[in-house]
Design an enzyme around this catalytic site. Structure first.
Site, PDB file in Angstrom:
ATOM      1  N   ASP A   8       0.836  -1.219  -0.020  1.00 25.72           N
ATOM      2  CA  ASP A   8       0.047  -0.101   0.015  1.00 25.72           C
ATOM      3  C   ASP A   8       1.033   1.321  -0.054  1.00 25.72           C
ATOM      4  OD1 ASP A   8      -2.324   1.783   0.551  1.00 25.72           O
ATOM      5  OD2 ASP A   8      -1.484   1.697   2.650  1.00 25.72           O
ATOM      6  N   ASP A  10      -0.092   5.088   0.857  1.00 24.73           N
ATOM      7  CA  ASP A  10      -0.231   5.934   1.878  1.00 24.73           C
ATOM      8  C   ASP A  10      -0.469   5.328   3.355  1.00 24.73           C
ATOM      9  OD1 ASP A  10      -1.167   8.325   3.538  1.00 24.73           O
ATOM     10  OD2 ASP A  10      -3.259   7.820   2.871  1.00 24.73           O
TER      11      ASP A  10
HETATM   12  P1  B16 Z   1      -6.576   9.719  -4.672  1.00 24.43           P
HETATM   13  P2  B16 Z   1      -3.679   3.913  -0.073  1.00 24.43           P
HETATM   14  C1  B16 Z   1      -5.671   5.884  -0.518  1.00 24.43           C
HETATM   15  O1  B16 Z   1      -4.120   5.563  -0.427  1.00 24.43           O
HETATM   16  C2  B16 Z   1      -5.533   6.856   0.712  1.00 24.43           C
HETATM   17  O2  B16 Z   1      -5.297   6.325   2.129  1.00 24.43           O
HETATM   18  C3  B16 Z   1      -7.217   7.527   1.037  1.00 24.43           C
HETATM   19  O3  B16 Z   1      -7.245   8.678   1.987  1.00 24.43           O
HETATM   20  C4  B16 Z   1      -7.470   8.113  -0.398  1.00 24.43           C
HETATM   21  O4  B16 Z   1      -8.761   8.643  -0.504  1.00 24.43           O
HETATM   22  C5  B16 Z   1      -7.271   7.032  -1.548  1.00 24.43           C
HETATM   23  O5  B16 Z   1      -5.909   6.455  -1.575  1.00 24.43           O
HETATM   24  C6  B16 Z   1      -7.442   7.692  -3.010  1.00 24.43           C
HETATM   25  O6  B16 Z   1      -6.452   8.725  -3.174  1.00 24.43           O
HETATM   26  O7  B16 Z   1      -7.627  10.702  -3.974  1.00 24.43           O
HETATM   27  O8  B16 Z   1      -5.221  10.325  -4.521  1.00 24.43           O
HETATM   28  O9  B16 Z   1      -6.898   8.899  -5.910  1.00 24.43           O
HETATM   29  O10 B16 Z   1      -3.701   4.102   1.381  1.00 24.43           O
HETATM   30  O11 B16 Z   1      -4.537   2.847  -0.900  1.00 24.43           O
HETATM   31  O12 B16 Z   1      -2.395   4.269  -0.807  1.00 24.43           O
HETATM   32 MG    MG Z   2      -2.951   3.196   3.287  1.00 24.19          MG
END
Ligand code: B16
Ligand code: MG
Length: 223
Positions: A8, A10
């Site tokens: 993953d 984030d």
């Molecule tokens: P985006 P991960 C996720 O990343 C985030 O944790 C989440 O907060 C976010 O809404 C999602 O990605 C979508 O991100 O708006 O940049 O497409 O934890 O899956 O790496």
């Molecule tokens: Mg994450």
């Protein structure tokens, strides 16, 4: 035998959560919704549109806006988020991760990204680690977000290996559930209680040690 690692982004490789959460908080305020910490935390790992739907639900506004208005809100939030992404540097890689990537490379493990973020390539480039990975799942191709197994199944396909030949890393409850539903070994980073479905749990990325994780992984395979 361990052949690949799935990450993953984030909360595992870097902490973009604070940028996501502050951008969502701003938007929620504009919509007259005030979010508590638990509600903000529940957005971790959840896709952009699913996050917006949750926020509207928390504010009792789930039926208030058209699809076009929701798209506009999501784009507004994303613009704020992308502004913050531009400030990311290699110093923002979380502790323990550079060594983990190094150890994985030394073992010739394949490495793939399973992030719900459409901004993942941009973030990996800013961190300077894009070339470390053999593939990134394109979240635009997914039909279901985490906790559905789809993203981890796709990531595994990119490695070319079987479910019992990979280890996947997550910080979100929805993410750990996704990994387990895909039948893979899950490393959870964060709260023990929240991530209790994971096969191996550490409080922070600084505690990740590939050789230690592998011992538990192999023991499990030997069963
Ligand atoms: P985006 P991960 C996720 O990343 C985030 O944790 C989440 O907060 C976010 O809404 C999602 O990605 C979508 O991100 O708006 O940049 O497409 O934890 O899956 O790496
Ligand atoms: Mg994450």
């Amino acid at each position: 035998m361990l052949k690949g690692l799935i990450f993953d982004l984030d909360g595992v490789l870097t902490d973009t959560a604070r940028y996501h959460l502050s951008a969502w908080n701003n938007l929620a305020k504009e919509l007259g919704i005030s979010l508590n910490q638990d509600q903000l935390d529940s957005l971790r790992g959840i896709s952009r549109m699913d996050s917006l739907e949750l926020i509207l639900k928390y504010g009792g506004q789930e039926n208030k806006y058209s699809e076009a208005e929701k798209e506009k809100f999501a784009a507004e939030k994303n613009a704020k988020f992308v502004e913050q992404v531009e400030t990311i540097t290699p110093k923002d890689i979380l502790p323990g991760i550079p060594q983990l990537l190094k150890d994985a490379k030394a073992q010739n493990l394949k490495m793939v990204i399973a992030s719900a973020s459409k901004n993942a390539p941009k973030i990996l480039n800013r961190l300077g680690i894009m070339d470390e990975f053999d593939g990134i799942v394109d979240p635009a191709t997914l039909h279901h977000g985490k906790p559905d197994p789809e993203i981890y199944e796709k990531a595994q396909e990119l490695t070319g290996f079987k479910a019992d030949e990979v280890i996947s890393f997550e910080d979100a409850k929805a993410g750990v559930e996704s990994i387990k539903a895909a039948g893979q070994f899950a490393v959870g980073i964060g709260d023990k209680e929240l991530l209790k479905e994971a096969d191996y749990i550490v409080p922070s990325t600084a505690d990740l040690k590939l050789s230690e994780i592998e011992k538990v992984f192999e023991k499990k395979q030997g069963k």
